[in-house]
Design an enzyme around this catalytic site. Structure first.
Site, short mmCIF file in Angstrom:
data_model
loop_
_atom_site.label_atom_id
_atom_site.label_comp_id
_atom_site.label_asym_id
_atom_site.label_seq_id
_atom_site.Cartn_x
_atom_site.Cartn_y
_atom_site.Cartn_z
N GLY A 162 0.84 -1.22 0.00
CA GLY A 162 0.00 0.00 0.00
C GLY A 162 0.86 1.25 0.00
O GLY A 162 0.62 2.20 -0.76
N ASP A 170 8.68 5.40 7.96
CA ASP A 170 8.05 4.85 9.15
C ASP A 170 6.87 5.75 9.46
O ASP A 170 7.00 6.98 9.53
CB ASP A 170 9.00 4.74 10.34
CG ASP A 170 8.43 3.75 11.36
OD1 ASP A 170 8.33 2.55 11.02
OD2 ASP A 170 8.03 4.16 12.46
N SER A 171 5.72 5.15 9.61
CA SER A 171 4.51 5.96 9.71
C SER A 171 3.53 5.31 10.66
O SER A 171 3.72 4.16 11.09
CB SER A 171 3.90 6.14 8.32
OG SER A 171 3.85 4.91 7.63
N PHE A 208 -5.25 1.99 2.51
CA PHE A 208 -4.91 0.76 3.24
C PHE A 208 -4.96 1.07 4.73
O PHE A 208 -5.18 2.22 5.14
CB PHE A 208 -3.52 0.24 2.81
CG PHE A 208 -2.39 1.18 3.13
CD1 PHE A 208 -2.09 2.25 2.32
CD2 PHE A 208 -1.62 1.01 4.29
CE1 PHE A 208 -1.05 3.13 2.62
CE2 PHE A 208 -0.57 1.87 4.60
CZ PHE A 208 -0.30 2.94 3.76
P1 ITT Z 1 7.44 -1.37 6.30
O1 ITT Z 1 8.05 -1.26 7.67
O2 ITT Z 1 7.91 -2.59 5.56
O3 ITT Z 1 7.56 -0.11 5.49
P2 ITT Z 1 4.94 -1.46 7.74
O4 ITT Z 1 3.51 -1.56 7.33
O5 ITT Z 1 5.42 -2.41 8.82
O6 ITT Z 1 5.85 -1.61 6.43
P3 ITT Z 1 5.37 0.79 9.50
O7 ITT Z 1 6.13 0.02 10.52
O8 ITT Z 1 5.85 2.17 9.11
O9 ITT Z 1 5.25 0.02 8.12
O10 ITT Z 1 3.86 0.91 9.98
C1 ITT Z 1 3.01 1.78 9.35
C2 ITT Z 1 1.58 1.41 9.69
O11 ITT Z 1 0.86 2.63 9.97
C3 ITT Z 1 0.89 0.79 8.50
O12 ITT Z 1 1.06 -0.62 8.49
C4 ITT Z 1 -0.55 1.23 8.73
O13 ITT Z 1 -1.13 0.42 9.71
C5 ITT Z 1 -0.38 2.62 9.33
N1 ITT Z 1 -0.37 3.66 8.27
C6 ITT Z 1 0.72 4.39 7.87
N2 ITT Z 1 0.40 5.20 6.85
C7 ITT Z 1 -0.90 4.96 6.58
C8 ITT Z 1 -1.79 5.47 5.62
O14 ITT Z 1 -1.41 6.33 4.70
N3 ITT Z 1 -3.05 5.02 5.62
C9 ITT Z 1 -3.44 4.11 6.53
N4 ITT Z 1 -2.67 3.56 7.46
C10 ITT Z 1 -1.39 3.99 7.50
#
Ligand code: ITT
Length: 199
Positions: free
Chosen positions: A12, A70-71, A153
């Site tokens: 996503g 990281d988000s 997502f």
């Molecule tokens: P990577 O570490 O591999 O990049 P991850 O999904 O584990 O993938 P993070 O640790 O940064 O990434 O977690 C980010 C989570 O925050 C993500 O899985 C979503 O649950 C949420 N999130 C971040 N940005 C978002 C968005 O634009 N829309 C909706 N949910 C978001």
């Protein structure tokens, strides 16, 4: 053409990143496209620390300029939970329909601006000379009373953005990217990389 690796396994995020970085003079490829399957321990306390950990780990494996995102979602009433644990909240493999419903339930009885929340995105760039650049973007909203929208997502269906009268999950991807935490942070990083390249 030179390539930049984006250290994420989240499809996503990657779809948004490719749209936002369209026109950038270097090709942006995912870890998967680069043939890298690294499990990186995200043990930082802040979004920036985790983004740097991910970017550096993949840069050290490949020698290529590497970006990482990281988000997460911060809900003020829940002391900024799930925050850096957004992906791991209730377990990495738990469907977002359950994560979203649980957060809505935890805000039962909480009204209006007390439901304030935001998406935060930190982007880190790890450069082969050891330098690290970071940027941060946010998008403010309130937690909705039900899930809405089929785009995006993760927590998109529950972050309602009053200014636009809809959740980020109801926004067309190109509209979300114009105002989102990721769009803001990534465009700032694009400008920093341009400046860096023209030094
Ligand atoms: P990577 O570490 O591999 O990049 P991850 O999904 O584990 O993938 P993070 O640790 O940064 O990434 O977690 C980010 C989570 O925050 C993500 O899985 C979503 O649950 C949420 N999130 C971040 N940005 C978002 C968005 O634009 N829309 C909706 N949910 C978001």
């Amino acid at each position: 053409m030179d390539k930049i690796i984006f250290a994420t396994s989240n499809q996503g995020k990657m779809d948004e990143i490719k749209m936002i970085m369209e026109g950038f003079p270097m090709e942006i490829i995912s870890m998967k496209e680069a043939g890298i399957y690294a499990l990186i321990d995200e043990n930082g306390k802040t979004f920036e620390e985790n983004a740097i950990i991910k970017a550096k780990a993949v840069m050290e494996l490949t020698g290529c300029i590497t970006l990482a995102d990281d988000s997460g979602l911060e809900i003020d009433y829940l002391d900024k939970e799930p925050g850096v644990y957004s992906a791991r909240y209730l377990g990495e493999d738990t469907p977002y329909s359950i994560k979203n419903k649980t957060l809505i339930d935890r805000l039962n009885g909480v009204e209006g601006s007390d439901r304030s929340a935001r998406f935060v995105c930190a982007i880190a760039a790890a450069l082969p000379n050891g330098e690290v650049l970071t940027t941060r973007g946010t998008i403010e909203g309130i937690i909705g009373y039900e899930e809405k929208g089929k785009f995006g997502f993760g927590y998109d269906p529950i972050l309602y953005v009053p200014e636009y009268g809809m959740t980020t999950g109801e926004m067309l991807p190109e509209d979300k990217n114009k105002i989102s935490h990721r769009g803001i942070a990534l465009r700032m990083m694009r400008d920093k990389l341009f400046d860096y390249n023209s030094k």
